[in-house]
Design a protein around this motif. Structure first.
Motif, short mmCIF file in Angstrom:
data_model
loop_
_atom_site.label_atom_id
_atom_site.label_comp_id
_atom_site.label_asym_id
_atom_site.label_seq_id
_atom_site.Cartn_x
_atom_site.Cartn_y
_atom_site.Cartn_z
N LEU A 10 2.75 -1.05 2.47
CA LEU A 10 1.95 -0.31 1.52
C LEU A 10 2.25 -0.82 0.07
N ALA A 11 3.61 -0.99 -0.10
CA ALA A 11 3.90 -1.14 -1.37
C ALA A 11 3.58 -2.67 -1.75
N GLY A 12 3.71 -3.60 -1.04
CA GLY A 12 3.51 -4.99 -1.19
C GLY A 12 2.03 -5.04 -1.35
N ALA A 33 6.24 -9.72 7.91
CA ALA A 33 6.79 -9.79 9.29
C ALA A 33 5.79 -9.57 10.30
N GLU A 34 4.92 -8.29 10.16
CA GLU A 34 4.19 -7.85 11.28
C GLU A 34 2.74 -8.83 11.24
N LYS A 35 2.45 -8.86 12.50
CA LYS A 35 0.93 -9.59 12.44
C LYS A 35 -0.30 -8.79 11.83
N GLU A 40 -1.31 1.82 6.16
CA GLU A 40 -0.33 2.81 5.61
C GLU A 40 0.11 3.49 6.64
N ARG A 41 1.38 4.00 6.71
CA ARG A 41 2.04 4.57 8.05
C ARG A 41 1.85 6.18 8.16
N PRO A 42 1.59 6.89 7.33
CA PRO A 42 1.34 8.36 7.64
C PRO A 42 0.27 8.61 8.84
N SER A 45 1.68 8.98 12.66
CA SER A 45 2.49 10.23 13.38
C SER A 45 1.31 11.46 13.19
N LYS A 46 0.32 11.23 12.77
CA LYS A 46 -0.82 12.23 12.66
C LYS A 46 -2.03 11.80 13.37
N GLY A 47 -3.11 11.55 12.63
CA GLY A 47 -4.42 11.33 12.97
C GLY A 47 -4.66 10.16 13.96
N LEU A 130 9.41 5.36 15.91
CA LEU A 130 7.76 5.13 15.34
C LEU A 130 8.20 4.75 13.99
N ARG A 131 7.67 3.35 13.79
CA ARG A 131 7.46 2.95 12.36
C ARG A 131 6.34 2.19 12.38
N THR A 132 5.90 1.40 13.20
CA THR A 132 4.72 0.48 13.09
C THR A 132 3.49 1.06 14.01
N GLY A 263 9.45 0.52 -3.42
CA GLY A 263 9.30 1.26 -1.89
C GLY A 263 10.35 1.72 -1.33
N ASP A 264 10.63 1.73 -0.06
CA ASP A 264 11.63 2.46 0.65
C ASP A 264 13.15 1.67 0.42
N ILE A 265 12.96 0.61 -0.06
CA ILE A 265 14.08 -0.15 -0.35
C ILE A 265 14.88 -0.04 -1.58
P1 FAD Z 1 6.64 -0.42 4.62
O1 FAD Z 1 5.50 0.43 4.76
O2 FAD Z 1 7.73 -0.47 5.80
O3 FAD Z 1 6.45 -2.10 4.58
C1 FAD Z 1 7.24 -3.12 4.67
C2 FAD Z 1 6.97 -4.35 5.41
O4 FAD Z 1 7.87 -5.14 5.17
C3 FAD Z 1 6.82 -3.92 6.76
O5 FAD Z 1 5.59 -4.40 7.43
C4 FAD Z 1 7.93 -5.22 7.27
O6 FAD Z 1 7.61 -5.75 8.66
C5 FAD Z 1 7.85 -6.14 6.20
N1 FAD Z 1 8.96 -6.93 6.10
C6 FAD Z 1 10.41 -6.59 6.23
N2 FAD Z 1 11.26 -7.54 6.11
C7 FAD Z 1 10.62 -8.55 5.96
C8 FAD Z 1 10.64 -10.00 5.59
N3 FAD Z 1 12.27 -10.29 5.60
N4 FAD Z 1 9.93 -10.69 5.73
C9 FAD Z 1 8.63 -10.27 5.75
N5 FAD Z 1 8.22 -8.93 5.96
C10 FAD Z 1 9.15 -8.30 5.96
N6 FAD Z 1 5.36 9.40 3.51
C11 FAD Z 1 4.68 10.38 3.22
O7 FAD Z 1 5.07 10.73 1.79
N7 FAD Z 1 3.89 11.44 3.74
C12 FAD Z 1 3.87 11.11 5.08
O8 FAD Z 1 3.24 11.91 5.84
C13 FAD Z 1 4.46 10.00 5.72
N8 FAD Z 1 4.39 9.87 7.13
C14 FAD Z 1 4.93 8.61 7.72
C15 FAD Z 1 4.69 8.75 9.05
C16 FAD Z 1 5.49 7.50 9.63
C17 FAD Z 1 5.10 7.27 10.95
C18 FAD Z 1 6.20 6.59 8.77
C19 FAD Z 1 6.80 5.63 9.59
C20 FAD Z 1 6.23 6.70 7.53
C21 FAD Z 1 5.62 7.87 7.08
N9 FAD Z 1 6.05 8.22 5.56
C22 FAD Z 1 5.31 8.98 5.01
C23 FAD Z 1 6.74 7.19 4.66
C24 FAD Z 1 5.85 6.15 4.19
O9 FAD Z 1 4.97 5.35 5.24
C25 FAD Z 1 6.72 4.83 3.61
O10 FAD Z 1 7.58 5.57 2.50
C26 FAD Z 1 6.11 3.57 3.09
O11 FAD Z 1 5.39 3.10 4.12
C27 FAD Z 1 6.77 2.68 2.41
O12 FAD Z 1 6.22 1.48 1.99
P2 FAD Z 1 7.08 0.21 1.63
O13 FAD Z 1 5.75 -0.82 1.66
O14 FAD Z 1 8.21 0.25 1.10
O15 FAD Z 1 7.61 -0.32 3.43
#
Ligand code: FAD
Length: 379
Positions: A10-12, A33-35, A40-42, A45-47, A130-132, A263-265
Motif C-alpha cells: 500500500l505505501a509503495g 516480492a509478491e507476484k 490493500e490488506r484490510p 480479514s473482512k469482505g 494472515l498477511r497476504t 508504513g509499517d516499518i
Molecule cells: P505492506 O502492505 O505489508 O507491503 C509491503 C510489501 O513489501 C509486501 O508486499 C512485501 O512482500 C514487500 N516486500 C517486503 N520486503 C521486500 C523486499 N526485500 N523486496 C521486495 N519487496 C518486499 N489497518 C487498518 O488501519 N485497518 C484495518 O482494518 C486493517 N486490516 C488489516 C487486515 C489484515 C489482514 C492485515 C494483514 C493488515 C490490516 N491492516 C489494517 C494494516 C494495514 O494493511 C498495513 O498497515 C498496511 O498494509 C501497511 O502497508 P505497507 O505498505 O507498509 O506494508
C-alpha cells in the motif's frame, strides 16, 4: 533522476501515485516480492475473507495504470541488498533467476511487516497467519459451517477473523493471554464491549491464558494472530539506523539522506506526540507515503498526522484516532448507549490531564471529523 521503491504494498504504490500526481516524470522502479499487483490488506480479514468482495476491488491500481504512468513495476522481485555508498539496490527474482543491480538517486523503503508465528512445540497441527491475499484465499476455504476455527490472539486481526468465521457458520474459539481482547490499545472500559460483542455472537472467548496443545487438537484450522515484526533486515544490513523499525525523522528520512522509509516499518520521530512511534495501520501507510514522495521531490514536510485506524466486526464499524502511549490516560468518557450487540452508536474519549489524547466512534460515521478534531482539546 531515478527513484527506486522497495515494497509494492500500500505505501509503495501510494508513493508512486503521489510522485506522478505531483508531476514527477522521471524513472520510477517499484520492486515487490509478491507476484500480485499492489493491494490493500484490510479486506483480507473482512469482505474478501467473507466472499463479499473480489480481489480486484482491493487493488491500489489495475495493471494498465502502471503501464500508462510509465512505472517500471517489478513483481516477484526481492531486494536483497542495498549499497548506500554507490546507491544501488541489488535484487533477484523470487524462486531464482538473473539478479539485477538497480541504481537510484532517491530510495524509499516500504517493506511492511511479517506476522509472528506460533511456536507450540510438537503435538499441534500447523497454524497459519494472515498477511497476504494467498493467506486469505487459503483461510477462506476453511471457514465453513461447523468447522472448528481456533484463533490465537485477540487483537484486531484475530477478532476480525473471528467475526468472518462466525458469519460463515464456523465454531470459533479465541485465545487471548490478556484479561480482555484489545485491552492494550483500548483499555478495559471499551475492550470489554468488544468481548461482549464476540461472546454475543457465539465466540468462545478464553481470556487470561495461552492455549495448550490439547486446546488446539480438535481445530480444523489454527490462526496465529499474535502480532507482526517489521521487515527491517534489508535496512539493517545496509547500515541504516534500526530500532523497532527503521528510524526516521519527522520528514520520514532515514539515517541516510537519500533514503526514506514509510508504513509499517517506519519508527518515526512524531512532532506532535513528542516521541517515536511505529504505526501498523492503513491510513499511516497512505499518508506517510504521500509526504515521503513529496519530500523526495524536494519538499520539506513533516508527518504530523494523528494515528488512525478502523475496524469492521459483525455489524460494528469503528474508527479510532490518537494514541494513548506509554503515559496512559486518567479516564474514558463514553457518550451514548453501548449495547454494541444491538448496534448502538457511541463515542469514546480517552482523557489525560484534562486533554483528549484519543477518541473513537462506533457505528457513528458522522463523527469521523468530530473525533479527529477532539484530539488535544480540553475536556
Ligand atoms: P505492506 O502492505 O505489508 O507491503 C509491503 C510489501 O513489501 C509486501 O508486499 C512485501 O512482500 C514487500 N516486500 C517486503 N520486503 C521486500 C523486499 N526485500 N523486496 C521486495 N519487496 C518486499 N489497518 C487498518 O488501519 N485497518 C484495518 O482494518 C486493517 N486490516 C488489516 C487486515 C489484515 C489482514 C492485515 C494483514 C493488515 C490490516 N491492516 C489494517 C494494516 C494495514 O494493511 C498495513 O498497515 C498496511 O498494509 C501497511 O502497508 P505497507 O505498505 O507498509 O506494508
Amino acid at each position: 533522476m531515478s527513484i527506486v521503491i522497495v515494497g509494492a504494498g500500500l505505501a509503495g504504490a501510494t508513493a508512486v501515485t503521489e510522485l506522478r500526481e505531483k508531476g514527477y516524470s522521471g524513472e520510477i522502479v517499484l520492486l515487490g516480492a509478491e507476484k500480485h499487483l499492489p493491494y490493500e490488506r484490510p479486506p483480507l480479514s473482512k469482505g474478501f475473507l467473507m466472499g463479499e468482495q473480489e480481489f480486484d476491488e482491493a487493488l491500489v491500481h489495475d495493471q494498465a495504470w502502471y503501464f500508462d504512468e510509465d512505472v517500471d513495476l517489478r513483481l516477484g522481485m526481492l531486494a536483497t541488498r542495498i549499497d548506500l555508498a554507490s546507491k544501488v539496490v541489488h535484487a533477484e527474482p523470487v524462486g531464482g533467476g538473473e539478479p539485477l543491480d538497480i541504481p537510484y538517486e532517491q530510495l524509499l523503503l516500504a517493506t511492511g511487516a511479517t506476522p509472528r508465528v506460533l511456536d507450540m512445540g510438537g503435538g499441534v497441527g500447523p497454524s497459519m497467519t494472515l498477511r497476504t491475499i494467498d493467506d486469505s484465499i487459503t483461510l477462506r476455504k476453511s471457514l465453513k459451517p461447523g468447522a472448528h476455527v481456533a484463533i490465537v490472539g485477540g487483537g484486531w486481526i484475530g477478532l476480525e477473523v473471528a467475526s468472518a468465521a462466525r458469519q460463515a457458520g464456523a465454531e470459533v474459539t479465541v485465545f487471548e493471554s490478556g484479561d480482555l481482547p484489545l485491552e492494550r490499545v483500548l483499555g478495559p472500559e471499551v475492550a470489554t464491549l468488544f468481548a461482549d460483542l464476540h461472546r454475543g455472537h457465539g465466540v468462545d472467548l478464553r481470556l487470561g491464558s495461552r492455549p495448550t496443545p490439547a486446546d488446539l487438537s480438535g481445530a480444523d484450522v489454527i490462526v496465529a494472530a499474535i502480532g507482526v515484526t517489521p521487515n527491517v533486515s534489508l535496512a539493517e544490513e545496509a547500515g541504516l539506523a534500526v530500532d523497532n523499525g527503521v528510524l526516521v525523522d519527522a520528514s520520514l528520512r532515514t539515517s541516510d539522506a537519500n533514503v526514506f522509509a514509510v508504513g509499517d516499518i517506519a519508527n518515526q520521530e512524531h512532532p506532535l506526540l513528542g516521541r517515536r512511534i511505529r504505526v501498523e495501520h492503513w491510513d499511516n501507510a497512505i499518508e506517510q507515503a504521500k509526504i515521503a514522495a513529496r519530500n523526495m521531490l524536494g519538499a520539506h514536510e513533516q508527518y504530523d498526522r494523528q494515528p488512525y485506524f478502523f475496524t469492521d466486526q459483525y455489524d460494528l464499524g469503528m474508527e479510532y484516532v490518537g494514541n494513548v502511549g506509554p503515559e496512559g490516560y486518567d479516564h474514558v468518557e463514553i457518550e451514548g448507549p453501548t449495547k454494541v450487540l444491538e448496534g448502538d452508536a457511541f463515542r469514546a474519549f480517552w482523557i489525560r490531564s484534562g486533554t483528549v489524547v484519543a477518541a473513537m466512534h462506533a457505528n457513528d460515521w458522522d463523527a469521523s471529523d468530530v473525533i479527529r478534531d477532539s484530539i488535544g482539546t480540553a475536556r
